[in-house]
Design a protein around this motif. Structure first.
Motif, PDB file in Angstrom:
ATOM      1  N   ALA A   1       0.828  -1.211   0.000  1.00 32.65           N
ATOM      2  CA  ALA A   1       0.000   0.000   0.000  1.00 32.65           C
ATOM      3  C   ALA A   1       0.858   1.253   0.000  1.00 32.65           C
ATOM      4  N   SER A   2       0.556   2.167  -0.919  1.00 33.80           N
ATOM      5  CA  SER A   2       1.289   3.428  -1.001  1.00 33.80           C
ATOM      6  C   SER A   2       0.294   4.585  -1.039  1.00 33.80           C
ATOM      7  N   VAL A   3       0.815   5.804  -0.866  1.00 37.85           N
ATOM      8  CA  VAL A   3       0.013   7.011  -1.086  1.00 37.85           C
ATOM      9  C   VAL A   3       0.804   7.920  -2.027  1.00 37.85           C
ATOM     10  N   GLY A   4       0.079   8.700  -2.834  1.00 40.03           N
ATOM     11  CA  GLY A   4       0.771   9.603  -3.745  1.00 40.03           C
ATOM     12  C   GLY A   4       0.426   9.406  -5.203  1.00 40.03           C
ATOM     13  N   GLY A   5      -0.609   8.604  -5.501  1.00 41.05           N
ATOM     14  CA  GLY A   5      -1.045   8.463  -6.882  1.00 41.05           C
ATOM     15  C   GLY A   5      -0.324   7.387  -7.670  1.00 41.05           C
ATOM     16  N   ASP A   6      -0.500   7.433  -8.984  1.00 37.30           N
ATOM     17  CA  ASP A   6       0.025   6.386  -9.863  1.00 37.30           C
ATOM     18  C   ASP A   6       1.538   6.268  -9.792  1.00 37.30           C
ATOM     19  N   GLU A   7       2.227   7.400  -9.718  1.00 39.57           N
ATOM     20  CA  GLU A   7       3.694   7.358  -9.667  1.00 39.57           C
ATOM     21  C   GLU A   7       4.165   6.609  -8.429  1.00 39.57           C
TER      22      GLU A   7
ATOM     23  N   VAL B   1       2.475   4.270  -6.824  1.00 40.92           N
ATOM     24  CA  VAL B   1       2.159   2.845  -6.999  1.00 40.92           C
ATOM     25  C   VAL B   1       3.220   2.169  -7.862  1.00 40.92           C
ATOM     26  N   GLN B   2       3.633   2.836  -8.926  1.00 39.53           N
ATOM     27  CA  GLN B   2       4.657   2.266  -9.801  1.00 39.53           C
ATOM     28  C   GLN B   2       5.983   2.087  -9.068  1.00 39.53           C
ATOM     29  N   ALA B   3       6.376   3.082  -8.272  1.00 34.46           N
ATOM     30  CA  ALA B   3       7.617   2.985  -7.503  1.00 34.46           C
ATOM     31  C   ALA B   3       7.520   1.874  -6.459  1.00 34.46           C
TER      32      ALA B   3
ATOM     33  N   ARG C   1      11.985 -12.231  -2.145  1.00 34.79           N
ATOM     34  CA  ARG C   1      12.355 -12.651  -0.790  1.00 34.79           C
ATOM     35  C   ARG C   1      11.360 -13.654  -0.219  1.00 34.79           C
ATOM     36  N   LEU C   2      10.050 -13.418  -0.478  1.00 35.08           N
ATOM     37  CA  LEU C   2       9.006 -14.216   0.160  1.00 35.08           C
ATOM     38  C   LEU C   2       8.495 -15.367  -0.702  1.00 35.08           C
ATOM     39  N   ALA C   3       8.781 -15.297  -2.018  1.00 38.77           N
ATOM     40  CA  ALA C   3       8.282 -16.302  -2.965  1.00 38.77           C
ATOM     41  C   ALA C   3       6.754 -16.358  -2.964  1.00 38.77           C
ATOM     42  N   VAL C   4       6.124 -15.181  -2.867  1.00 44.69           N
ATOM     43  CA  VAL C   4       4.670 -15.068  -2.979  1.00 44.69           C
ATOM     44  C   VAL C   4       4.384 -13.840  -3.857  1.00 44.69           C
ATOM     45  N   PRO C   5       3.215 -13.786  -4.505  1.00 44.19           N
ATOM     46  CA  PRO C   5       2.910 -12.609  -5.328  1.00 44.19           C
ATOM     47  C   PRO C   5       2.716 -11.357  -4.482  1.00 44.19           C
ATOM     48  N   VAL C   6       3.226 -10.242  -5.006  1.00 48.78           N
ATOM     49  CA  VAL C   6       3.100  -8.939  -4.350  1.00 48.78           C
ATOM     50  C   VAL C   6       2.569  -7.955  -5.383  1.00 48.78           C
ATOM     51  N   MET C   7       1.501  -7.240  -5.036  1.00 51.52           N
ATOM     52  CA  MET C   7       0.931  -6.230  -5.920  1.00 51.52           C
ATOM     53  C   MET C   7       0.796  -4.910  -5.173  1.00 51.52           C
ATOM     54  N   ALA C   8       1.163  -3.816  -5.841  1.00 49.84           N
ATOM     55  CA  ALA C   8       1.063  -2.486  -5.239  1.00 49.84           C
ATOM     56  C   ALA C   8      -0.283  -1.863  -5.553  1.00 49.84           C
ATOM     57  N   ALA C   9      -0.791  -1.066  -4.601  1.00 50.97           N
ATOM     58  CA  ALA C   9      -2.072  -0.387  -4.778  1.00 50.97           C
ATOM     59  C   ALA C   9      -2.069   0.905  -3.988  1.00 50.97           C
ATOM     60  N   ALA C  10      -2.924   1.846  -4.412  1.00 54.93           N
ATOM     61  CA  ALA C  10      -2.996   3.156  -3.769  1.00 54.93           C
ATOM     62  C   ALA C  10      -3.899   3.107  -2.549  1.00 54.93           C
ATOM     63  N   LEU C  11      -3.341   3.413  -1.409  1.00 56.52           N
ATOM     64  CA  LEU C  11      -4.109   3.421  -0.167  1.00 56.52           C
ATOM     65  C   LEU C  11      -5.085   4.591  -0.133  1.00 56.52           C
TER      66      LEU C  11
ATOM     67  N   ALA D   1      -9.205   0.899  -4.318  1.00 56.78           N
ATOM     68  CA  ALA D   1      -8.024   0.316  -4.965  1.00 56.78           C
ATOM     69  C   ALA D   1      -7.484  -0.883  -4.203  1.00 56.78           C
ATOM     70  N   ILE D   2      -7.462  -0.802  -2.885  1.00 61.68           N
ATOM     71  CA  ILE D   2      -6.937  -1.916  -2.081  1.00 61.68           C
ATOM     72  C   ILE D   2      -7.856  -3.135  -2.206  1.00 61.68           C
ATOM     73  N   ALA D   3      -9.158  -2.911  -2.115  1.00 57.74           N
ATOM     74  CA  ALA D   3     -10.118  -4.017  -2.222  1.00 57.74           C
ATOM     75  C   ALA D   3     -10.045  -4.670  -3.600  1.00 57.74           C
ATOM     76  N   ALA D   4      -9.904  -3.853  -4.666  1.00 55.52           N
ATOM     77  CA  ALA D   4      -9.814  -4.398  -6.027  1.00 55.52           C
ATOM     78  C   ALA D   4      -8.550  -5.229  -6.201  1.00 55.52           C
ATOM     79  N   THR D   5      -7.444  -4.795  -5.609  1.00 56.01           N
ATOM     80  CA  THR D   5      -6.188  -5.549  -5.700  1.00 56.01           C
ATOM     81  C   THR D   5      -6.296  -6.856  -4.922  1.00 56.01           C
ATOM     82  N   ALA D   6      -6.969  -6.807  -3.776  1.00 56.54           N
ATOM     83  CA  ALA D   6      -7.188  -8.029  -3.001  1.00 56.54           C
ATOM     84  C   ALA D   6      -7.983  -9.044  -3.811  1.00 56.54           C
ATOM     85  N   GLU D   7      -9.009  -8.593  -4.501  1.00 50.89           N
ATOM     86  CA  GLU D   7      -9.814  -9.484  -5.329  1.00 50.89           C
ATOM     87  C   GLU D   7      -8.989 -10.074  -6.469  1.00 50.89           C
ATOM     88  N   GLN D   8      -8.113  -9.259  -7.035  1.00 50.43           N
ATOM     89  CA  GLN D   8      -7.252  -9.733  -8.121  1.00 50.43           C
ATOM     90  C   GLN D   8      -6.305 -10.820  -7.641  1.00 50.43           C
ATOM     91  N   LEU D   9      -5.754 -10.645  -6.451  1.00 47.64           N
ATOM     92  CA  LEU D   9      -4.853 -11.655  -5.897  1.00 47.64           C
ATOM     93  C   LEU D   9      -5.609 -12.948  -5.582  1.00 47.64           C
TER      94      LEU D   9
END
Length: 307
Positions: free
Chosen positions: A193-199, A201-203, A214-224, A229-237
């Motif tokens: 989870a990040s704040v600050g918009g699309d840039e 999230v990309q960073a 490091r964890l060998a699990v999928p990691v996806m970034a989303a805008a807090l 956005a967080i709920a949609a990313t959770a559904e995607q995972l």
């Protein structure tokens, strides 16, 4: 029994180790050059005792890595009483440098009027936030002080390490994959989870790739700070096979609005780790931004090996 000149006969004598020659010799400790600009940590968010404690710990880490460092704290939303504003901290640093020069000149010293930046301003941000960075830049301009402004701290392998540690502290990841013990609550998918918009999230996604390794699990970034956005990313995972998710803030802490993380975790139906906070890597990265700006060879800044 030992004699005044050393241990009694028959006891081993510890001899000093000779300096190791060649390219593997341990480097001499680095110290801040005399008259070097101040490192000013620009702290976002509403000032509080907790924020001050966090910022003081971060500058303490930086000072321990570079003896003689002049490190100060300026708050974007300070009150110039208990919490000095970034603008006033820069102005004070400039006044002090001018006063030192005048004192040295009046004492008859052979001194040269200082030039170059008075300070190097390091934003206390893991990732880019254009709104906050505009405010930092405006404060530097309003101070009318010659100061360099660095980039934010990430992305960087040390931040992936810090995220891993915070997840393991919350029981959401194993501390070390090489040790075959089980964490019953370990997540099989991470929302960064990040704040600050699309840039931002990309960073965050770049550091997320390092965390995934490091964890060998999928990691996806989303805008807090983007609704849903967080709920949609959770559904995607979950749709891709992850069932036990965790929310990891790619945030140091002061820039995080109260209650925002808990609310997002509820929406996503998962547990959340703590923000990065005063993890040692944060102080080291702030120092690395400072030394890079001045062209000083910084201490080694490497993440722990992936296990």
């Amino acid at each position: 029994m030992s004699s005044p000149t050393g241990p009694a006969s028959g006891l081993p004598v510890r001899m000093p180790r000779p300096r190791q020659p060649g390219r593997h010799r341990r480097p001499e400790p680095l110290a801040a050059p005399e008259g070097a600009p101040a490192l000013v940590l620009a702290v976002p968010g509403t000032p509080s005792a907790a924020t001050r404690s966090l910022a003081e710990e971060i500058v303490s880490i930086a000072r321990s890595e570079l003896p003689g460092l002049d490190a100060r704290i300026g708050y974007l939303d300070g009150d110039d009483a208990e919490f000095p504003t970034l603008q006033s901290v820069l102005a004070h640093a400039s006044e002090e440098r001018a006063a030192r020069f005048e004192q040295a000149r009046e004492a008859g010293g052979d001194v040269v009027e200082p030039d170059g930046p008075v300070a190097v301003v390091v934003p206390l941000l893991a990732g880019p936030d254009s709104a906050l960075l505009r405010r930092v830049r405006q404060s530097v301009m309003d101070s009318r002080v010659a100061a360099d402004l660095t980039d934010v701290l990430g992305p960087h392998p040390l931040l992936a390490e810090a995220l891993h540690v915070r997840l393991s502290e919350a029981g959401l990841a194993r501390a070390d994959r090489a040790r075959l013990f089980t964490v019953a609550t370990a997540a099989d998918g991470i929302i960064l989870a990040s704040v600050g918009g699309d840039e931002a999230v990309q960073a965050a996604g770049i550091t997320g790739m390092l965390l995934a390794a490091r964890l060998a699990v999928p990691v996806m970034a989303a805008a807090l700070d983007e609704e849903g956005a967080i709920a949609a990313t959770a559904e995607q995972l979950r749709s891709s096979g992850s069932h036990q998710l965790a929310l990891a803030p790619y945030l140091i802490g002061p820039e995080l609005d109260a209650g925002l993380l808990d609310e997002a975790a509820k929406e996503a139906g998962c547990s959340a780790a703590e923000a990065l906070g005063p993890y040692p890597a944060i102080g080291k990265l702030a120092l690395a931004k400072y030394t890079t700006a001045l062209g000083i060879a910084p201490p080694q800044q490497q993440g722990a090996p992936v296990r």
